[in-house]
Design an enzyme around this catalytic site. Structure first.
Site, PDB file in Angstrom:
ATOM      1  N   SER A   1      -7.208   5.481   0.023  1.00  0.00           N
ATOM      2  CA  SER A   1      -7.588   4.145  -0.681  1.00  0.00           C
ATOM      3  C   SER A   1      -8.614   3.700  -0.578  1.00  0.00           C
ATOM      4  O   SER A   1      -9.281   3.838   0.404  1.00  0.00           O
ATOM      5  CB  SER A   1      -6.414   3.240  -0.116  1.00  0.00           C
ATOM      6  OG  SER A   1      -5.028   3.480  -0.124  1.00  0.00           O
TER       7      SER A   1
ATOM      8  N   GLN B   1      -4.951  -1.358  -7.154  1.00  0.00           N
ATOM      9  CA  GLN B   1      -5.793  -0.157  -6.228  1.00  0.00           C
ATOM     10  C   GLN B   1      -6.443   0.837  -6.861  1.00  0.00           C
ATOM     11  O   GLN B   1      -5.557   1.412  -7.855  1.00  0.00           O
ATOM     12  CB  GLN B   1      -4.824   0.212  -5.022  1.00  0.00           C
ATOM     13  CG  GLN B   1      -5.383   1.219  -4.130  1.00  0.00           C
ATOM     14  CD  GLN B   1      -4.498   1.553  -3.071  1.00  0.00           C
ATOM     15  OE1 GLN B   1      -3.913   2.651  -3.349  1.00  0.00           O
ATOM     16  NE2 GLN B   1      -3.861   0.667  -2.069  1.00  0.00           N
TER      17      GLN B   1
ATOM     18  N   ASP C   1       0.879  -1.209  -0.015  1.00  0.00           N
ATOM     19  CA  ASP C   1      -0.030  -0.065  -0.039  1.00  0.00           C
ATOM     20  C   ASP C   1       0.857   1.334   0.005  1.00  0.00           C
ATOM     21  O   ASP C   1       0.418   2.545   0.156  1.00  0.00           O
ATOM     22  CB  ASP C   1      -0.973  -0.037   1.261  1.00  0.00           C
ATOM     23  CG  ASP C   1      -2.098   1.014   1.123  1.00  0.00           C
ATOM     24  OD1 ASP C   1      -2.541   1.200   0.071  1.00  0.00           O
ATOM     25  OD2 ASP C   1      -2.543   1.543   2.043  1.00  0.00           O
TER      26      ASP C   1
END
Length: 289
Positions: free
Chosen positions: A232, A282, A208
């Site tokens: 996110s 993502q 991430d």
């Protein structure tokens, strides 16, 4: 700025991701040391994966899919409720909901598989400079510290348990537009043990990082840009092969699209020997108020 040893930083990260069982299929993840404000999304994903891994025997995680619903707070621990949806001969599936202050903040599904041989192919690793020839992200930021606004200085300059070495460093406070592609080597700053579940959790945590920013590169903005709102929205990780998070891994990221306040980011993670060990996707919020 207080200094700490690399081993202590890594030990604290391993402990952070080591969720504790508080009931049947219910686990609790602690707050990060010195954490303030919003919880890092990779921490919630990694703790949720660890909770799921605690309920599976004889199989390794090969994929996870997560949705972020609300920002987590560093003011309290996070609880993880695991549902054992499926246990087959080869595969097992788990569903995890992360709760904080009696509200769900993340849902995650993970699939596990027994080790087996199979047909194999992969895309080649990008040809980039070796990590030994590059400077760390922190070193670049320290060089720019006088240009970093006071409110961003501590989070941007603090020592971290995972070191990133970007191939093409960027200025976070006044970035210039560039192609939506970035490559970074990363590894923990001290050795880990041999628990494969811990290496998978740290890989999930690191996945991430250096991803959402890719979709902002063509627009000359970053999360420090005044008026930018970033977060996110979802996160998918496929774990293709075993990898050690304490050895250099190459994170190659690109962004094929952005629009409507959202940006799509893709990533591939390679071991030093060229093996493709993980893929990432993502979508994130990149809204300019």
């Amino acid at each position: 700025m207080a200094e700490t040893t690399p081993a202590a930083l890594v030990a604290d990260l391993v402990d952070l991701l080591d969720v504790v069982a508080v009931d049947v299929d219910l686990f609790r993840g602690r707050r990060s040391t010195g954490g303030v404000g919003r919880v890092f999304g990779g921490q919630v994903v990694a703790q949720a994966l660890q909770a799921a891994q605690r309920t599976v025997d004889g199989r390794a995680a090969h994929s996870l899919h997560a949705y972020f619903m609300r920002p987590g707070s560093e003011a309290a621990p996070i609880d993880y409720r695991v549902a054992r949806d499926f246990d087959g001969a080869s595969f097992a599936t788990r569903r995890v909901v992360a709760w904080q202050d009696e509200r769900p903040i993340l849902t995650l599904t993970a699939s596990f598989q027994r080790d087996e041989a199979g047909l194999h192919h992969q895309s080649p690793m990008p040809d980039v400079p070796a990590p030994e020839t590059l400077r760390s992200e922190r070193a670049w930021r320290m060089e720019q510290r006088e240009t970093i606004p006071e409110r961003w200085r501590e989070p941007l300059l603090r020592e971290r348990p995972i070191e990133f070495r970007p191939v093409a460093p960027r200025r976070w406070t006044d970035p210039a537009p560039r192609e939506p592609v970035q490559h970074s080597w990363f590894r923990t700053v001290a050795p880990l043990g041999d628990d494969a579940a811990v290496h998978r959790a740290i890989l999930a945590y690191a996945s991430d990082t250096a991803l959402l920013s890719t979709s902002m590169l063509p627009h000359g903005v970053s999360w420090t840009t005044p008026g930018m709102q970033t977060a996110s929205l979802d996160h998918t990780l496929w774990l293709h092969a075993p990898a050690r998070a304490d050895e250099w891994l190459l994170y190659a990221a690109d962004s094929p699209w952005s629009g409507g306040g959202r940006g799509l980011n893709r990533g591939t993670i390679y071991a030093r020997d060229g093996r493709l060990v993980a893929s990432v996707a993502q979508e994130g919020l990149i809204r300019r108020r």
